[in-house]
Write a protein that holds these residues in place. Structure first.
Motif, PDB file in Angstrom:
ATOM      1  N   SER A  47       0.777  -1.266  -0.082  1.00 50.83           N
ATOM      2  CA  SER A  47       0.161   0.090   0.053  1.00 50.83           C
ATOM      3  C   SER A  47       0.852   1.348   0.022  1.00 50.83           C
ATOM      4  O   SER A  47       1.861   1.204   0.469  1.00 50.83           O
ATOM      5  N   CYS A  48       0.161   2.260  -0.560  1.00 50.83           N
ATOM      6  CA  CYS A  48       1.216   3.630  -0.456  1.00 50.83           C
ATOM      7  C   CYS A  48       0.616   4.483   0.852  1.00 50.83           C
ATOM      8  O   CYS A  48      -0.542   4.715   1.016  1.00 50.83           O
ATOM      9  N   LEU A  49       1.480   4.781   1.529  1.00 51.77           N
ATOM     10  CA  LEU A  49       1.110   5.590   2.732  1.00 51.77           C
ATOM     11  C   LEU A  49       0.442   6.874   2.422  1.00 51.77           C
ATOM     12  O   LEU A  49      -0.406   7.449   3.248  1.00 51.77           O
ATOM     13  N   GLY A  50       0.577   7.251   1.529  1.00 52.49           N
ATOM     14  CA  GLY A  50      -0.380   8.516   1.019  1.00 52.49           C
ATOM     15  C   GLY A  50      -1.757   8.467   0.574  1.00 52.49           C
ATOM     16  O   GLY A  50      -2.380   9.467   0.678  1.00 52.49           O
ATOM     17  N   PHE A  51      -2.279   7.075   0.348  1.00 53.54           N
ATOM     18  CA  PHE A  51      -3.617   6.886   0.031  1.00 53.54           C
ATOM     19  C   PHE A  51      -4.220   5.610   0.752  1.00 53.54           C
ATOM     20  O   PHE A  51      -4.881   4.900   0.074  1.00 53.54           O
ATOM     21  N   LEU A  52      -4.007   5.696   2.201  1.00 54.03           N
ATOM     22  CA  LEU A  52      -4.659   4.533   2.785  1.00 54.03           C
ATOM     23  C   LEU A  52      -6.096   4.917   3.150  1.00 54.03           C
ATOM     24  O   LEU A  52      -6.488   5.992   3.014  1.00 54.03           O
ATOM     25  N   GLU A  53      -6.898   3.823   3.227  1.00 55.40           N
ATOM     26  CA  GLU A  53      -8.434   3.965   3.856  1.00 55.40           C
ATOM     27  C   GLU A  53      -8.457   3.220   5.184  1.00 55.40           C
ATOM     28  O   GLU A  53      -7.984   2.424   5.420  1.00 55.40           O
ATOM     29  N   PRO A  54      -9.084   4.169   6.044  1.00 56.92           N
ATOM     30  CA  PRO A  54      -9.143   3.539   7.507  1.00 56.92           C
ATOM     31  C   PRO A  54      -9.740   2.282   7.528  1.00 56.92           C
ATOM     32  O   PRO A  54      -9.323   1.296   8.134  1.00 56.92           O
ATOM     33  N   GLU A  55     -11.064   1.946   6.861  1.00 58.16           N
ATOM     34  CA  GLU A  55     -11.416   0.576   6.888  1.00 58.16           C
ATOM     35  C   GLU A  55     -10.762  -0.430   6.301  1.00 58.16           C
ATOM     36  O   GLU A  55     -10.958  -1.817   6.648  1.00 58.16           O
ATOM     37  N   ARG A  56      -9.728  -0.252   5.474  1.00 53.95           N
ATOM     38  CA  ARG A  56      -8.927  -1.324   4.969  1.00 53.95           C
ATOM     39  C   ARG A  56      -7.496  -1.646   5.755  1.00 53.95           C
ATOM     40  O   ARG A  56      -6.924  -2.676   5.270  1.00 53.95           O
ATOM     41  N   LEU A  57      -7.332  -0.728   6.878  1.00 58.88           N
ATOM     42  CA  LEU A  57      -6.067  -1.239   7.373  1.00 58.88           C
ATOM     43  C   LEU A  57      -6.154  -2.640   7.990  1.00 58.88           C
ATOM     44  O   LEU A  57      -7.297  -3.059   8.187  1.00 58.88           O
TER      45      LEU A  57
END
Length: 213
Positions: A47-57
């Motif tokens: 994953s790219c740290l600039g484009f994370l989504e909270p629910e997908r962590l």
């Protein structure tokens, strides 16, 4: 009102984006984890740290087993080794920031402490930073190396790879990682100059006065 876990998810996304946008890591490099009361959260693999989504962590149980969200970072072994060695750690930040990574590639840095006490803040927020020998990214071979050093150091440089920093909070780990990168930059900028490091008495005074890690 957000639950503690929901808030931490949003904080991971916020700090990750901040680090990415300021060039502390690029592409899909770098990873972050946070200890919960009943497990862990981590950034997903590739994953790219600039484009994370909270629910997908990635959600992990207390043993580090994946139980929800996207698959966790392949660097999970180094994160879990830090948590094992440092019971007070609540977050681990691993970056590929340019200057700290450059230091991790140099053959003449002190393997017991690559970061000289050039400023008071690196002593206060980071402390001693040993360099670990190179291991393949994601390999469990890193685990005994971190266990050996992390009980005495809140940060390490992975040989030819980059920095890993633990903190008692997510913000604390991020701030320490930023301080480590800035100090590595200063060290490299002054590498051919006569540098006046803080003496042993000043370092001891700072360590006594400021226990931030």
């Amino acid at each position: 009102m957000k639950s503690d876990e929901e808030q931490l998810r949003h904080n991971i996304v916020r700090w990750s984006r901040s680090l990415f946008e300021r060039g502390f890591t690029v592409g899909s490099s770098g990873n972050i984890s946070v200890r919960l009361d009943d497990g862990f959260l981590s950034t997903p693999t590739n994953s790219c740290l600039g484009f994370l989504e909270p629910e997908r962590l990635s959600r992990l149980d207390s043993q580090g087993q994946h139980i929800g969200g996207d698959a966790p970072t392949k660097e999970l072994p180094l994160h879990m080794a830090f948590y094992e060695a440092r019971p007070t750690a609540r977050a681990v930040v691993h970056l590929h920031s340019s200057y700290a990574t450059a230091l991790s590639c140099l053959s003449d840095v002190d393997p017991d402490n690559a970061i000289a006490p050039i400023t008071p803040y690196v002593v206060m927020r980071v402390g001693r930073v040993p360099v670990l020998k190179y291991t393949k990214p994601g390999s469990a071979d890193i685990v005994p190396l971190i266990r050996q050093k992390a009980s005495h150091s809140s940060a390490v440089l992975l040989g030819n790879h980059g920095p890993v920093v633990a903190g008692t909070s997510l913000e604390g780990a991020v701030f320490a990682a930023e301080e480590l990168e800035e100090t590595a930059k200063l060290i490299l900028l002054t590498r051919t100059m006569p540098v006046r490091n803080l003496d042993a008495a000043a370092v001891a005074d700072l360590e006594t006065s400021f226990r931030l890690r």
